[in-house]
Design a protein around this motif. Structure first.
Motif, mmCIF file in Angstrom:
data_model
loop_
_atom_site.group_PDB
_atom_site.id
_atom_site.type_symbol
_atom_site.label_atom_id
_atom_site.label_comp_id
_atom_site.label_asym_id
_atom_site.label_seq_id
_atom_site.Cartn_x
_atom_site.Cartn_y
_atom_site.Cartn_z
ATOM 1 N N VAL A 465 -0.297 4.885 18.247
ATOM 2 C CA VAL A 465 0.410 4.874 17.147
ATOM 3 C C VAL A 465 1.289 5.977 16.606
ATOM 4 O O VAL A 465 0.611 7.062 16.635
ATOM 5 N N GLU A 471 -1.672 3.755 11.709
ATOM 6 C CA GLU A 471 -3.053 3.435 12.189
ATOM 7 C C GLU A 471 -3.784 3.142 11.194
ATOM 8 O O GLU A 471 -4.708 2.080 11.486
ATOM 9 N N ALA A 474 -3.192 -0.819 11.759
ATOM 10 C CA ALA A 474 -3.775 -1.353 12.788
ATOM 11 C C ALA A 474 -5.194 -1.551 12.596
ATOM 12 O O ALA A 474 -5.881 -2.525 13.157
ATOM 13 N N LEU A 482 -7.657 3.568 19.314
ATOM 14 C CA LEU A 482 -6.313 4.207 18.622
ATOM 15 C C LEU A 482 -6.376 5.422 18.954
ATOM 16 O O LEU A 482 -7.207 6.427 18.750
ATOM 17 N N THR A 484 -3.336 8.635 17.589
ATOM 18 C CA THR A 484 -2.376 8.765 16.693
ATOM 19 C C THR A 484 -1.469 9.912 16.979
ATOM 20 O O THR A 484 -1.984 10.889 17.355
#
Length: 505
Positions: A465, A471, A474, A482, A484
């Motif tokens: 992301v 984030e 999401a 994830l 980032t």
């Protein structure tokens, strides 16, 4: 000469492509790895020679306008090397495509005359690749239906160019030295002196440069910029598309060894929800070896509130905030549709949420008065030089930008949304669904992208992301795996994809 020698001798005329080793074909890679001898040109990227450490490597030059081996000598050397030692596998590695001003035909005829089997492995020609890497399609519906490729080393003359009057786009290879004469001859043959023109140097490599002008001044522009060979010049209306389609970011891959591809073979799905995060990101990922598919999660529709937009902007002298490149182009489209232009914003102060949005403003003739040190809507709202009680108009879609609104309201600054466009869900094709299922990593460059992907395909992906705001969106949508980006840029998102893969996606 025995038949046994001839049966062992074999020549492959291999196109090396425009410069980026990543554009080499699979067949070409196989031939290099199998070769006993490789005869290479100056325009073939030397990194490709890492693919054939077992082979005898012979530099045969062919540097434009500089002393080099003659073509006749090269033909003879190909035959000689193929017949040595009882017959050997020879690769003649040539920049671009062997049969597009590469004299591959002459080399193939020399092999045929000697009775040596020869194959042609086509390469990506710089005739189209250079234009593509500059964001210039050589054909484009409504603008160019045809194109011609010419060499700039021949004396075509006014009469020959007159015969090309019906061709929309002209592409010149090896034309830098003779660009003054070529431009003069084209104009004399009837081409409009104001026809857009661009010269692309070292296309597809970290050294790529693009300079633009018109047919009347492109030669002087090229000289002033210090552009020299290798370069490709494109003449035609399609050059106007460069600004909108300029996807390639050479500096982003300059520190990468082109053959050192940390994402080689990794299936990455790039989700698209706004202009500038699709093809440009795909190019950065492909430079690291990723197999990229682009998935459009939303589509943009014109606003139904054009007159409301005009009313809100008329006489406005406060801060006007842009948080996406799509907002920039959509607002300009709205203004033009109502018979207005940027002059309507003469009293306003312009803020952009990041460098990409600021660049989109500049490209359309509008400078940003403020860009936060860190990209993102939240940082824009927190650092915008506005006082409590002031009004900020946010140019966006039908949905407010939550982070921007919250940051401004926390400072007692009024937030109002101007709907410049509408975001609507896209219908994914069966192919797009299959690409998502095959993806090992997906990219999310906006909150809308996170919500849209969750809606159409679920949340069971490893996702890279672009920043904290995305984030949060999401995680709220249900994503748990994830990574980032450290910086909210396409380069930062590319790094995040690499880190996600290294973690064992």
């Amino acid at each position: 000469m025995t038949n046994a020698v001839l049966s062992s001798a074999f020549v492959s005329l291999v196109g090396a492509g425009p410069g980026d080793p990543g554009l080499l074909t699979l067949r070409a890679t196989e031939r290099l790895r199998e070769a006993d001898v490789v005869l290479f040109d100056a325009l073939a990227n030397p990194e490709l020679l890492h693919l054939c450490p077992q082979a005898e490597q012979v530099d045969v030059g062919k540097r434009g306008f500089l002393p080099s081996m003659s073509q006749e000598d090269i033909n003879a050397l190909i035959v000689q090397k193929a017949l040595e030692g009882g017959g050997r596998r020879v690769v003649r590695l040539k920049g671009g495509d062997p049969f597009v001003f590469g004299r591959g035909g002459e080399e193939a005829l020399a092999c045929a005359a000697a009775g040596i089997p020869c194959e042609i492995v086509p390469g990506i020609s710089s005739a189209v690749a250079a234009a593509a890497y500059a964001g210039i399609p050589v054909t484009h519906r409504g603008m160019a239906r045809s194109f011609a490729v010419l060499t700039g080393t021949d004396q075509h003359g006014q009469a020959a160019y007159a015969g090309l009057s019906g061709v929309d786009t002209l592409v010149f290879l090896m034309a830098v030295k003779n660009l003054d004469r070529i431009a003069a001859d084209l104009i004399a043959a009837g081409r409009d002196p104001l026809t857009p023109a661009a010269t692309i140097q070292w296309a597809s490599t970290p050294q790529q440069r693009v300079v633009k002008g018109t047919l009347a001044d492109i030669a002087s522009v090229v000289r002033q910029a210090g552009v020299c060979a290798p370069a490709v010049t494109v003449v035609g209306e399609v050059v106007r598309l460069h600004e909108a389609l300029n996807w390639f970011v050479p500096q982003a891959i300059s520190s990468l060894g082109s053959l050192a591809q940390p994402l080689a073979g990794v299936q990455v799905a790039v989700t698209r929800t706004r202009a500038g995060t699709g093809s440009a990101l795909a190019g950065l990922l492909a430079a690291r070896g990723a197999q990229v598919s682009e998935i459009p999660l939303v589509r943009f529709a014109p606003t139904g509130k054009r007159r409301e937009v005009i009313g809100a902007l008329s006489g406005f002298d406060g801060w006007l905030a842009f948080t996406s490149e799509q907002a920039v182009s959509a607002l300009l489209d709205t203004l033009l549709a109502e018979g207005r232009d940027w002059r309507l914003l003469a009293g306003a102060k312009i803020a952009a949420a990041g460098s990409g949005t600021a660049r989109a403003l500049r490209e359309r003739g509008l400078g940003a008065d403020f860009v936060p040190e860190r990209s993102g809507s939240a940082h824009l709202g927190a650092s915008l030089p506005a006082a409590a009680g002031e009004v900020v108009l946010h140019v966006g879609s039908q949905e407010p930008e939550a982070d921007l609104m919250e940051a401004l309201l926390a400072r007692s600054i009024e937030y109002h949304l101007i709907e410049a466009f509408r975001v609507e869900p896209a219908e994914l094709s069966a192919e797009h669904h299959a690409q998502l299922q095959a993806a090992q990593i997906v990219t999310l460059a906006s909150s809308a992208g996170a919500r849209g992907l969750a809606q159409v395909a679920g949340t069971g992906f490893m996702a890279a992301v672009i920043g904290p705001q995305t984030e949060r969106a999401a995680r709220a949508a249900g994503f748990t795996r994830l990574v980032t980006a450290h910086e909210a840029t396409l380069e930062g998102l590319t790094d995040a994809v690499q880190r996600a893969w290294q973690r064992g996606a």
